[in-house]
Write an enzyme that holds these catalytic residues in place. Structure first.
Site, short mmCIF file in Angstrom:
data_model
loop_
_atom_site.label_atom_id
_atom_site.label_comp_id
_atom_site.label_asym_id
_atom_site.label_seq_id
_atom_site.Cartn_x
_atom_site.Cartn_y
_atom_site.Cartn_z
N ILE A 1 14.42 -7.08 0.11
CA ILE A 1 13.57 -8.28 0.28
C ILE A 1 12.73 -8.17 1.54
O ILE A 1 11.52 -8.40 1.52
CB ILE A 1 14.44 -9.56 0.28
CG1 ILE A 1 15.12 -9.74 -1.07
CG2 ILE A 1 13.59 -10.77 0.64
CD1 ILE A 1 16.19 -10.83 -1.11
N ASP B 1 16.81 -3.68 12.24
CA ASP B 1 17.77 -3.40 11.17
C ASP B 1 18.62 -2.23 11.63
O ASP B 1 18.06 -1.23 12.12
CB ASP B 1 17.01 -3.05 9.86
CG ASP B 1 17.94 -3.03 8.64
OD1 ASP B 1 18.98 -2.36 8.69
OD2 ASP B 1 17.61 -3.69 7.64
N CYS C 1 18.31 -10.80 6.39
CA CYS C 1 19.54 -10.00 6.49
C CYS C 1 20.67 -10.73 5.75
O CYS C 1 20.58 -11.92 5.50
CB CYS C 1 19.92 -9.83 7.97
SG CYS C 1 20.04 -11.40 8.83
N PRO C 2 21.75 -10.03 5.42
CA PRO C 2 22.88 -10.73 4.81
C PRO C 2 23.65 -11.52 5.88
O PRO C 2 23.48 -11.27 7.07
CB PRO C 2 23.75 -9.60 4.27
CG PRO C 2 23.36 -8.39 5.04
CD PRO C 2 21.97 -8.58 5.56
N THR D 1 15.25 -17.42 4.67
CA THR D 1 15.53 -17.38 3.23
C THR D 1 16.79 -16.55 2.97
O THR D 1 17.04 -16.16 1.84
CB THR D 1 14.36 -16.76 2.43
OG1 THR D 1 14.14 -15.44 2.91
CG2 THR D 1 13.10 -17.58 2.51
N SER D 2 17.58 -16.26 4.03
CA SER D 2 18.73 -15.36 3.84
C SER D 2 19.98 -16.18 3.49
O SER D 2 20.22 -16.46 2.31
CB SER D 2 18.94 -14.49 5.07
OG SER D 2 19.23 -15.24 6.22
N ARG D 3 20.73 -16.57 4.48
CA ARG D 3 21.88 -17.45 4.27
C ARG D 3 21.89 -18.46 5.41
O ARG D 3 21.55 -18.11 6.56
CB ARG D 3 23.20 -16.66 4.26
CG ARG D 3 23.47 -15.93 2.97
CD ARG D 3 23.75 -16.86 1.77
NE ARG D 3 23.98 -16.14 0.54
CZ ARG D 3 23.04 -15.84 -0.36
NH1 ARG D 3 21.79 -16.20 -0.16
NH2 ARG D 3 23.36 -15.20 -1.47
N ASP E 1 15.10 -22.18 3.46
CA ASP E 1 15.45 -22.27 2.03
C ASP E 1 16.97 -22.35 1.88
O ASP E 1 17.47 -22.58 0.78
CB ASP E 1 14.91 -21.04 1.28
CG ASP E 1 15.16 -21.13 -0.22
OD1 ASP E 1 14.75 -22.15 -0.81
OD2 ASP E 1 15.78 -20.22 -0.79
P1 NAI Z 1 19.66 -5.65 1.13
O1 NAI Z 1 21.10 -5.30 1.15
O2 NAI Z 1 18.71 -4.82 0.33
O3 NAI Z 1 19.09 -5.67 2.64
C1 NAI Z 1 19.73 -6.27 3.72
C2 NAI Z 1 19.29 -5.52 4.97
O4 NAI Z 1 19.80 -6.24 6.10
C3 NAI Z 1 19.81 -4.10 5.04
O5 NAI Z 1 18.75 -3.19 5.30
C4 NAI Z 1 20.81 -4.15 6.19
O6 NAI Z 1 20.89 -2.91 6.90
C5 NAI Z 1 20.21 -5.27 7.04
N1 NAI Z 1 21.14 -5.82 8.02
C6 NAI Z 1 22.49 -5.94 7.93
N2 NAI Z 1 22.99 -6.45 9.06
C7 NAI Z 1 21.94 -6.64 9.90
C8 NAI Z 1 21.82 -7.11 11.23
N3 NAI Z 1 22.90 -7.47 11.95
N4 NAI Z 1 20.58 -7.18 11.78
C9 NAI Z 1 19.50 -6.79 11.06
N5 NAI Z 1 19.55 -6.33 9.81
C10 NAI Z 1 20.76 -6.26 9.23
O7 NAI Z 1 19.60 -7.17 0.69
P2 NAI Z 1 18.35 -7.98 0.10
O8 NAI Z 1 18.35 -7.88 -1.38
O9 NAI Z 1 17.12 -7.61 0.84
O10 NAI Z 1 18.78 -9.48 0.46
C11 NAI Z 1 18.91 -9.91 1.80
C12 NAI Z 1 19.63 -11.24 1.83
O11 NAI Z 1 18.80 -12.25 1.27
C13 NAI Z 1 20.91 -11.28 0.95
O12 NAI Z 1 22.03 -10.77 1.63
C14 NAI Z 1 21.05 -12.74 0.65
O13 NAI Z 1 21.88 -13.35 1.62
C15 NAI Z 1 19.62 -13.30 0.80
N6 NAI Z 1 19.09 -13.76 -0.48
C16 NAI Z 1 18.62 -15.05 -0.57
C17 NAI Z 1 18.12 -15.54 -1.75
C18 NAI Z 1 17.56 -16.92 -1.85
O14 NAI Z 1 17.35 -17.40 -2.98
N7 NAI Z 1 17.27 -17.60 -0.77
C19 NAI Z 1 18.15 -14.71 -2.96
C20 NAI Z 1 18.60 -13.34 -2.75
C21 NAI Z 1 19.07 -12.91 -1.56
#
Ligand code: NAI
Length: 331
Positions: free
Chosen positions: A154, A173, A204-205, A231-233, A257
């Site tokens: 994302i 990251d 980030c997650p 938009t993460s958590r 969000d």
């Molecule tokens: P992804 O797993 O592809 O990417 C997450 C990135 O965050 C990775 O590159 C990881 O290395 C990085 N990361 C981990 N810990 C970190 C830190 N301490 N500092 C900086 N970066 C860090 O996940 P994706 O698909 O990009 O989703 C990201 C987050 O978005 C999900 O974990 C979820 O919580 C949230 N999300 C929210 C949605 C919504 O409807 N609002 C829908 C889908 C996901």
């Protein structure tokens, strides 16, 4: 397999039933999974959970005792699952790691554009015959510095869109992506990102490292007038700290969000009820705060992708004893 689908909304029924094509027996349960509702699973082989379902150790123990073997998450995030308890109970957990990253990335951009140009306020004004521009002043995105925390699927999609607006994009990251670097994104330490960003986007997650990443200390490093978009958590942001930042004027705009205590609020129509959460209610009073109720994922493409991968995980488990996209407890 028998699948008990918790937190099932009409759109979940529509997309999951279409992806299932009659293969598994799907039971749709409106209730959110919790200690009180876990019995509705009724010993189903698989339970299917969404982001605010409480997949805690006691819930997992009760599911396992009733014979459930598989937890199929229809989300990317898995912070709401006690993975150690699932492993100890011999249960498999699957998730949907990737589904239209555009849905969430584009929603983050929608929030930025709305908050910056006040289109939500203009919409109301114009309908009341008020064409005054005072209070609607925005800024050019072109040339501004956007800081992205987390450049996974994302975050990197979001970074690409913001590059298209002519923004300078910096990111933080632990695992920098070559794809982002090729887009012209510069990786910097987190403190520098906080200090230089005009717009800060959290992608980030939620982990122990990112819990309350945006706290008083982080806000203290930021530029006066910074816009923060989450938009993460929810728990990546300390809501009380951002209220202090909004009151002092350091935070010039806040778009959320997700919210730490969203489980009792989001996805329901509470328009006839008093909001019990005073922190959330305070956030709603600021003219420069824009909140959506965890809808970033909510596009047709994302819902059909989520449904397809969820059913594929369940089918793979039935056929091979393994899901396509497992989640395991950290070692
Ligand atoms: P992804 O797993 O592809 O990417 C997450 C990135 O965050 C990775 O590159 C990881 O290395 C990085 N990361 C981990 N810990 C970190 C830190 N301490 N500092 C900086 N970066 C860090 O996940 P994706 O698909 O990009 O989703 C990201 C987050 O978005 C999900 O974990 C979820 O919580 C949230 N999300 C929210 C949605 C919504 O409807 N609002 C829908 C889908 C996901």
């Amino acid at each position: 397999m028998d699948v008990a689908i918790f937190s099932a909304k009409p759109y979940d029924r529509q997309f999951l039933a279409a992806a299932n094509e009659g293969r598994h027996q799907l039971a749709f349960i409106e209730a959110r999974l919790s200690d009180e509702t876990v019995r509705f699973a009724g010993g189903a082989d698989c339970i299917c959970a969404f982001v605010n379902d409480q997949v805690t150790a006691p819930v997992i123990a009760e599911l396992a005792a009733a014979g459930t073997k598989l937890i199929a998450l229809r989300s990317a995030g898995f912070n709401h699952v006690d993975l150690a308890a699932a492993e100890a109970a011999g249960m498999t957990v699957g998730r949907v790691p990737a589904y239209s990253p555009h849905a969430v990335a584009e929603h983050a951009v929608a929030l930025i554009l709305t908050l910056n140009r006040n289109t939500h306020r203009a919409f109301n004004r114009v309908r009341e015959g008020n064409f005054a521009l005072e209070g609607l002043l925005g800024f050019d995105l072109c040339g501004k510095t956007v800081g992205v925390v987390g450049t996974g699927l994302i975050g990197s999609t979001f970074a690409g869109i913001m590059r298209g607006f002519g923004c300078r994009v910096i990111a933080s990251d632990p695992y920098p992506s070559d794809e982002c670097a090729a887009l012209g994104v510069t990786y910097v330490p987190l403190e520098r990102l906080f200090a230089e960003a005009d717009i800060l986007s959290l992608q980030c997650p939620l982990t122990p490292d990112t819990h309350h990443l945006i706290d008083d200390r982080a806000i203290g490093l930021m530029k006066r007038g910074v816009m923060i978009v989450n938009t993460s958590r929810g728990a990546v942001v300390d809501a009380s700290a951002v209220i202090r930042g909004l009151k002092s004027g350091v935070i010039g705009g806040l778009a959320l969000d997700v919210y730490e205590e969203e489980a009792d609020l989001f996805f329901e129509d509470l328009s006839q009820k008093a909001i019990q959460d005073d922190v959330f209610a305070r956030l709603l009073t600021f003219p420069n705060v824009l909140i959506t109720g965890h809808q970033a994922f909510f596009t047709r493409e994302a819902l059909s992708g989520i449904a397809r991968t969820t059913i594929d995980n369940i089918t793979a488990y039935e056929d091979t004893g393994r899901v396509l996209h497992p989640v395991t407890a950290p070692r």
